[in-house]
Design an enzyme around this catalytic site. Sequence first.
Site, PDB file in Angstrom:
ATOM      1  N   ASP A   5      -1.312   2.765  -3.798  1.00 55.77           N
ATOM      2  CA  ASP A   5      -0.253   4.116  -3.685  1.00 55.77           C
ATOM      3  C   ASP A   5      -1.116   5.310  -3.487  1.00 55.77           C
ATOM      4  OD1 ASP A   5      -1.570   4.554  -6.115  1.00 55.77           O
ATOM      5  OD2 ASP A   5       0.065   4.162  -7.350  1.00 55.77           O
ATOM      6  N   SER A   6      -1.049   6.390  -3.585  1.00 53.21           N
ATOM      7  CA  SER A   6      -1.670   7.520  -3.030  1.00 53.21           C
ATOM      8  C   SER A   6      -2.768   7.802  -4.141  1.00 53.21           C
ATOM      9  CB  SER A   6      -0.986   8.740  -3.016  1.00 53.21           C
ATOM     10  OG  SER A   6      -0.280   9.278  -4.181  1.00 53.21           O
TER      11      SER A   6
END
Length: 141
Positions: free
Chosen positions: A95-96
């Site tokens: 994810d980020s």
Amino acid sequence: MATNTLAGTSLSMRSLTPQTQAFTSLSGRRSALISSFGRKNVSFNLQPRQIRLQISCAAKAETVDKVCEIVKKQLAVAEGETVTAASTFQKLGADSLDTVEIVMALEEEFGISIEEERAQTIATVQQAADLIEDIIQKKCS
């Protein structure tokens, strides 16, 4: 001797020999007719084609291997799963926040600083390795 000119979707051919008085002109998006000596003799379709290009700076194998190891470690990739230059962070489940941690680990490992704008463009291991080599090369220049 004939000359051919191609520009966009237009094509022109002209005979330069005095014995052959032929002139051909094609233009348009879909179809065209070729005329020679005043007769129509060929018909065909001009179809636009999609071209996929992949441009790579071809980072050194050692750099790609190091990036693969860092990504595997940061994402806790299973032992049997392989990470290659073409592996995308998204497909590996990042994810980020994971991506930020990967970038920080890469900065630490290679002794570089990656600008935020450039870090946001990284989607694959190869892109990360290419960016690292680019930064190192600029740093040495």
